[in-house]
Design an enzyme around this catalytic site. Structure first.
Site, PDB file in Angstrom:
ATOM      1  N   TRP A 169       8.749  -3.450   1.946  1.00  0.00           N
ATOM      2  CA  TRP A 169       7.965  -3.491   3.269  1.00  0.00           C
ATOM      3  C   TRP A 169       6.662  -4.258   3.037  1.00  0.00           C
ATOM      4  O   TRP A 169       6.452  -4.881   1.949  1.00  0.00           O
ATOM      5  CB  TRP A 169       7.379  -1.880   3.130  1.00  0.00           C
ATOM      6  CG  TRP A 169       6.631  -1.966   1.813  1.00  0.00           C
ATOM      7  CD1 TRP A 169       7.338  -1.082   0.763  1.00  0.00           C
ATOM      8  CD2 TRP A 169       4.638  -1.826   1.305  1.00  0.00           C
ATOM      9  NE1 TRP A 169       5.673  -1.445  -0.671  1.00  0.00           N
ATOM     10  CE2 TRP A 169       4.505  -2.003   0.329  1.00  0.00           C
ATOM     11  CE3 TRP A 169       4.002  -2.587   1.696  1.00  0.00           C
ATOM     12  CZ2 TRP A 169       3.574  -1.468  -0.145  1.00  0.00           C
ATOM     13  CZ3 TRP A 169       2.892  -2.414   1.732  1.00  0.00           C
ATOM     14  CH2 TRP A 169       2.514  -2.114   0.115  1.00  0.00           C
ATOM     15  N   GLU A 212      -7.225  -3.148  -6.793  1.00  0.00           N
ATOM     16  CA  GLU A 212      -6.142  -3.450  -6.299  1.00  0.00           C
ATOM     17  C   GLU A 212      -6.319  -5.369  -6.104  1.00  0.00           C
ATOM     18  O   GLU A 212      -5.474  -5.848  -6.213  1.00  0.00           O
ATOM     19  CB  GLU A 212      -5.115  -3.228  -5.170  1.00  0.00           C
ATOM     20  CG  GLU A 212      -4.606  -1.514  -4.827  1.00  0.00           C
ATOM     21  CD  GLU A 212      -3.187  -1.255  -5.673  1.00  0.00           C
ATOM     22  OE1 GLU A 212      -2.359  -2.327  -6.319  1.00  0.00           O
ATOM     23  OE2 GLU A 212      -2.798  -0.378  -6.544  1.00  0.00           O
ATOM     24  N   GLU A 231       2.799  -6.178  -6.050  1.00  0.00           N
ATOM     25  CA  GLU A 231       1.731  -5.826  -6.165  1.00  0.00           C
ATOM     26  C   GLU A 231       0.516  -6.033  -4.780  1.00  0.00           C
ATOM     27  O   GLU A 231      -0.368  -5.460  -4.884  1.00  0.00           O
ATOM     28  CB  GLU A 231       1.038  -6.344  -7.313  1.00  0.00           C
ATOM     29  CG  GLU A 231       1.463  -5.277  -8.856  1.00  0.00           C
ATOM     30  CD  GLU A 231       1.042  -3.675  -8.294  1.00  0.00           C
ATOM     31  OE1 GLU A 231      -0.297  -3.101  -7.913  1.00  0.00           O
ATOM     32  OE2 GLU A 231       1.002  -2.515  -9.201  1.00  0.00           O
ATOM     33  N   HIS A 262      -0.468  -4.336  -1.741  1.00  0.00           N
ATOM     34  CA  HIS A 262      -0.705  -3.159  -1.174  1.00  0.00           C
ATOM     35  C   HIS A 262      -2.837  -3.357  -1.799  1.00  0.00           C
ATOM     36  O   HIS A 262      -3.082  -2.541  -0.777  1.00  0.00           O
ATOM     37  CB  HIS A 262      -1.088  -2.814  -3.621  1.00  0.00           C
ATOM     38  CG  HIS A 262       0.351  -2.343  -3.801  1.00  0.00           C
ATOM     39  ND1 HIS A 262       0.392  -1.742  -5.616  1.00  0.00           N
ATOM     40  CD2 HIS A 262       1.092  -2.202  -3.486  1.00  0.00           C
ATOM     41  CE1 HIS A 262       1.830  -1.488  -5.176  1.00  0.00           C
ATOM     42  NE2 HIS A 262       2.298  -1.797  -4.024  1.00  0.00           N
ATOM     43  N   GLU A 287       0.405   2.001 -14.447  1.00  0.00           N
ATOM     44  CA  GLU A 287       0.972   1.607 -13.670  1.00  0.00           C
ATOM     45  C   GLU A 287       1.111   3.744 -13.201  1.00  0.00           C
ATOM     46  O   GLU A 287       1.457   3.293 -12.269  1.00  0.00           O
ATOM     47  CB  GLU A 287       2.460   1.198 -13.385  1.00  0.00           C
ATOM     48  CG  GLU A 287       2.618  -0.441 -13.886  1.00  0.00           C
ATOM     49  CD  GLU A 287       1.774  -1.001 -12.815  1.00  0.00           C
ATOM     50  OE1 GLU A 287       1.931  -0.565 -11.895  1.00  0.00           O
ATOM     51  OE2 GLU A 287       2.358  -2.152 -12.646  1.00  0.00           O
ATOM     52  N   THR A 328      -1.733   4.506 -11.976  1.00  0.00           N
ATOM     53  CA  THR A 328      -1.704   4.282 -10.462  1.00  0.00           C
ATOM     54  C   THR A 328      -1.071   5.189  -9.182  1.00  0.00           C
ATOM     55  O   THR A 328      -1.373   5.436  -8.425  1.00  0.00           O
ATOM     56  CB  THR A 328      -1.636   2.984 -10.181  1.00  0.00           C
ATOM     57  OG1 THR A 328      -1.609   1.623 -11.712  1.00  0.00           O
ATOM     58  CG2 THR A 328      -2.007   1.890  -8.890  1.00  0.00           C
ATOM     59  N   ASP A 345       5.865   1.973  -5.113  1.00  0.00           N
ATOM     60  CA  ASP A 345       6.160   0.815  -5.640  1.00  0.00           C
ATOM     61  C   ASP A 345       5.421   1.097  -6.937  1.00  0.00           C
ATOM     62  O   ASP A 345       5.811   0.464  -7.937  1.00  0.00           O
ATOM     63  CB  ASP A 345       4.928  -0.058  -5.006  1.00  0.00           C
ATOM     64  CG  ASP A 345       5.842  -0.879  -4.176  1.00  0.00           C
ATOM     65  OD1 ASP A 345       6.380  -0.527  -3.846  1.00  0.00           O
ATOM     66  OD2 ASP A 345       5.413  -2.106  -2.972  1.00  0.00           O
ATOM     67  N   GLU A 346       4.147   1.701  -7.974  1.00  0.00           N
ATOM     68  CA  GLU A 346       4.289   1.919  -8.662  1.00  0.00           C
ATOM     69  C   GLU A 346       4.929   2.692  -9.655  1.00  0.00           C
ATOM     70  O   GLU A 346       5.051   2.163 -10.909  1.00  0.00           O
ATOM     71  CB  GLU A 346       2.877   2.409  -8.838  1.00  0.00           C
ATOM     72  CG  GLU A 346       1.676   2.281  -7.586  1.00  0.00           C
ATOM     73  CD  GLU A 346       0.969   0.882  -8.052  1.00  0.00           C
ATOM     74  OE1 GLU A 346       1.181   0.042  -9.016  1.00  0.00           O
ATOM     75  OE2 GLU A 346      -0.417   1.049  -7.099  1.00  0.00           O
ATOM     76  N   HIS A 357       7.076   0.565 -11.092  1.00  0.00           N
ATOM     77  CA  HIS A 357       6.350  -1.121 -12.310  1.00  0.00           C
ATOM     78  C   HIS A 357       6.518   0.307 -13.036  1.00  0.00           C
ATOM     79  O   HIS A 357       6.917  -0.711 -14.667  1.00  0.00           O
ATOM     80  CB  HIS A 357       5.146  -0.886 -11.358  1.00  0.00           C
ATOM     81  CG  HIS A 357       5.179  -1.867 -10.493  1.00  0.00           C
ATOM     82  ND1 HIS A 357       4.411  -2.247  -9.426  1.00  0.00           N
ATOM     83  CD2 HIS A 357       5.951  -3.090  -9.680  1.00  0.00           C
ATOM     84  CE1 HIS A 357       4.548  -2.871  -8.208  1.00  0.00           C
ATOM     85  NE2 HIS A 357       6.135  -3.530  -8.686  1.00  0.00           N
TER      86      HIS A 357
HETATM   87 FE   LIG Z   1       0.964  -1.683 -10.748  1.00  0.00          FE
HETATM   88 FE   LIG Z   2      -0.656  -1.365  -6.939  1.00  0.00          FE
END
Ligand SMILES: [Fe+2]
Ligand SMILES: [Fe+2]
Length: 396
Positions: A91, A136, A174, A177, A227, A230, A259-260, A263
């Site tokens: 995205w 971020e 990242e 974000h 992570e 987050t 996403d976090e 990760h």
């Molecule tokens: Fe992250």
């Molecule tokens: Fe992030």
């Protein structure tokens, strides 16, 4: 990578443990590890004012252990790099934002709809969202931190080594974000962008002090924890956005949270592997980071006016349930389970003591927090003004 809980850190003494020695003053440490005390200079235009931090320890991993990371390169290529998403499948911030290529009226109508949706969100929600966005946005600091780690750093800026490939692509993922949250906040009109931008500049100028000592064992424990923190925090801002009438913002925060999570999975997988190839070394690293307490990446945030800004932001996050001391203990328990630390075998005596410490820590954190909550209750509620929302007051 971000989150907002401020737990006290061990600072200003030399007797804390590291993965390789109990006492920094007496052990032999390769290669020329250095300890110095970081004294924050007096406030000047480019650097935030903040209290003295912990002693700075560098290069605490014995050089022979660099071989561990060399020997894991093929494994990293096969088991870590696939957790990156191909750019074309990712995205982008524009997917969630008003499209400026539309005719003017259609564009402004989308901006108006965004403003209508955010109108129902309370001021304290914006404190948390702005704090998350600022965290971020300090991404250059995190890439620098990871590239300080011995044996896994990007030696050239375009190294083909899988550790370096991961770090660059992780940074690129990242980077979206902060971009997305910043643009959304800008369009909402609810926050003072100039004050926010000033905070970001201060924060990047100040850096961070996670206590990872150029040591990738410590670094990957830190990033695993972070992570997940987050993931939890963005998940909760998504939930609150939904409850307060902004499903688009909920989708944004939820998408970032996923996403976090990916990760977190990558970094936890690395620590899992280290526990397999070097159980005592990895166990000591986990214990060391937990003794220091995981310092949040934006702990040095400053807006030019409030020297306790991070503490105040964290208090709002705690009150709204976006990121709390209970979450900190939950993350620890989750990682203990994920890494099967209670059942870990093949440890030296020192490793077993570290295991015992880590596996018994979560209930202690919860008890300490309960006492802190009781003390806070006795103090009664009080308000703090935040420059980010035009100096309006928010209850802590
Ligand atoms: Fe992250
Ligand atoms: Fe992030």
């Amino acid at each position: 990578m971000q989150s907002s809980l401020s737990l006290p850190t061990n600072q200003g003494h030399l007797s804390r443990t590291t993965p390789h020695c109990r006492n920094l003053t007496s052990c032999v440490r390769p290669p020329n590890p250095t300890v110095s005390f970081f004294r924050r200079p007096p406030p000047i235009s480019a650097v935030a004012a903040a209290p003295a931090r912990r002693p700075q320890v560098t290069h605490s991993m014995p050089p022979e252990k660099i071989e561990v990371f060399k020997s894991l390169e093929n494994w990293a290529t096969q088991s870590v790099l696939p957790l990156l998403k191909p750019v074309d499948h990712c995205w982008q911030p524009q997917d969630f934002l008003p499209d400026p290529s539309q005719p003017y009226d259609a564009f402004t109508e989308e901006v108006r709809a965004l403003r209508d949706r955010t109108a129902g969100l309370p001021d304290e929600y914006f404190i948390v969202l702005v704090g998350d966005m600022i965290t971020e946005d300090a991404l250059p600091t995190y890439q620098t931190m990871i590239n300080s780690l011995d044996g896994v750093r990007d030696e050239t800026g375009a190294s083909p080594c899988p550790w370096a490939v991961w770090t660059r692509a992780w940074t690129a993922e990242e980077n979206r974000h902060g971009d997305l949250l910043r643009t959304y906040l800008y369009l909402s009109g609810r926050v003072d962008m100039a004050k926010i931008e000033r905070t970001v500049q201060y924060l990047i100028g100040s850096g961070m002090d996670p206590g990872t000592e150029n040591n990738p064992y410590l670094g990957f424990v830190y990033t695993s924890f972070q992570e997940r923190a987050t993931f939890i925090s963005h998940g909760n801002t998504a939930r609150l956005a939904n409850q307060n009438g902004d499903p688009v913002l909920a989708r944004i925060c939820g998408t970032i949270a996923s996403d976090e999570k990916r990760h977190e999975n990558a970094y936890s997988r690395i620590v899992e592997k280290l526990l397999e190839v070097d159980p005592t070394g990895a166990m000591l690293a986990i214990a060391d980071m937990m003794r220091k307490k995981i310092t949040m990446p934006a702990h040095l945030m400053y807006d030019g006016t409030d020297p306790r800004l991070f503490e105040h932001f964290s208090a709002v996050a705690q009150r709204l349930g976006v990121y709390t001391a209970d979450d900190y203990a939950d993350i620890l328990e989750f990682l203990i389970g994920r890494w099967r630390l209670e059942k870990l075998e093949g440890l030296t005596g020192e490793g077993r003591r570290a295991q015992e410490f880590v596996c018994g820590l979560a209930p202690r954190i919860r008890r300490l927090q309960e006492r802190a909550d009781e003390r806070a209750k006795k103090m009664g509620p009080h308000g703090v003004r935040f420059s980010w929302i035009f100096n309006k007051e928010v209850a802590l």
